[in-house]
Design a protein around this motif. Structure first.
Motif, mmCIF file in Angstrom:
data_model
loop_
_atom_site.group_PDB
_atom_site.id
_atom_site.type_symbol
_atom_site.label_atom_id
_atom_site.label_comp_id
_atom_site.label_asym_id
_atom_site.label_seq_id
_atom_site.Cartn_x
_atom_site.Cartn_y
_atom_site.Cartn_z
ATOM 1 N N GLN A 98 0.819 -1.198 0.000
ATOM 2 C CA GLN A 98 0.000 0.000 0.000
ATOM 3 C C GLN A 98 0.855 1.251 0.000
ATOM 4 O O GLN A 98 1.953 1.265 0.540
ATOM 5 N N ASP A 146 -12.980 8.789 1.098
ATOM 6 C CA ASP A 146 -13.154 7.369 1.384
ATOM 7 C C ASP A 146 -14.170 6.764 0.423
ATOM 8 O O ASP A 146 -15.228 7.350 0.168
ATOM 9 N N GLY A 147 -13.856 5.594 -0.103
ATOM 10 C CA GLY A 147 -14.763 4.898 -1.001
ATOM 11 C C GLY A 147 -14.540 5.208 -2.468
ATOM 12 O O GLY A 147 -15.039 4.494 -3.326
ATOM 13 N N ASP A 148 -13.828 6.293 -2.781
ATOM 14 C CA ASP A 148 -13.522 6.588 -4.181
ATOM 15 C C ASP A 148 -12.560 5.532 -4.711
ATOM 16 O O ASP A 148 -11.827 4.909 -3.950
ATOM 17 N N GLN A 149 -12.576 5.325 -6.012
ATOM 18 C CA GLN A 149 -11.679 4.357 -6.626
ATOM 19 C C GLN A 149 -10.636 5.087 -7.454
ATOM 20 O O GLN A 149 -10.888 6.172 -7.969
ATOM 21 N N LEU A 150 -9.464 4.475 -7.556
ATOM 22 C CA LEU A 150 -8.401 5.010 -8.398
ATOM 23 C C LEU A 150 -8.187 4.039 -9.555
ATOM 24 O O LEU A 150 -7.999 2.851 -9.342
ATOM 25 N N ARG A 151 -8.231 4.543 -10.766
ATOM 26 C CA ARG A 151 -8.003 3.729 -11.955
ATOM 27 C C ARG A 151 -6.589 4.031 -12.453
ATOM 28 O O ARG A 151 -6.263 5.164 -12.760
ATOM 29 N N TRP A 152 -5.748 2.996 -12.512
ATOM 30 C CA TRP A 152 -4.331 3.135 -12.846
ATOM 31 C C TRP A 152 -4.083 2.698 -14.280
ATOM 32 O O TRP A 152 -4.628 1.707 -14.733
ATOM 33 N N GLN A 155 -15.156 9.003 -8.580
ATOM 34 C CA GLN A 155 -15.894 9.404 -7.386
ATOM 35 C C GLN A 155 -16.964 8.379 -7.053
ATOM 36 O O GLN A 155 -17.649 7.879 -7.947
ATOM 37 N N GLN A 156 -17.100 8.069 -5.777
ATOM 38 C CA GLN A 156 -18.109 7.123 -5.318
ATOM 39 C C GLN A 156 -19.481 7.761 -5.446
ATOM 40 O O GLN A 156 -19.674 8.906 -5.078
#
Length: 83
Positions: free
Chosen positions: A16, A31-37, A51-52
């Motif tokens: 992490q 919190d809860g948002d996602q990251l796309r790599w 965004q969540q």
């Protein structure tokens, strides 16, 4: 934007990495948002914040039908044949 600019740094612990507070605030990451790599061909990394969306009506875009409805009569019987 210069490619040499360093906005913030963080260390990896286990599998992490922390997102520095300044970056979280600037990108409105919560919190809860996602990251796309995405790793680019040149070795650079692109990160997109997703965004969540939460709540009962998060996915509801509204009624898009052709039939007019009367909420005082139809709200409990939508999609149900009432004789």
């Amino acid at each position: 934007m210069s490619s040499d600019r360093i906005d913030a740094e963080s260390k990896v612990s286990g599998n992490q990495a922390n997102i520095p507070a300044r970056i979280r605030r600037e990108l409105d990451i919560d919190d809860g948002d996602q990251l796309r790599w995405q790793v680019k061909d040149d070795g650079s990394v692109r990160v997109q914040v997703i965004q969540q969306r939460a709540g009962t009506f998060a996915e509801f875009d509204g009624y898009d039908g052709d039939e007019a409805t009367d909420v005082t009569i139809d709200h409990d019987t939508w999609g149900v044949d009432v004789e």
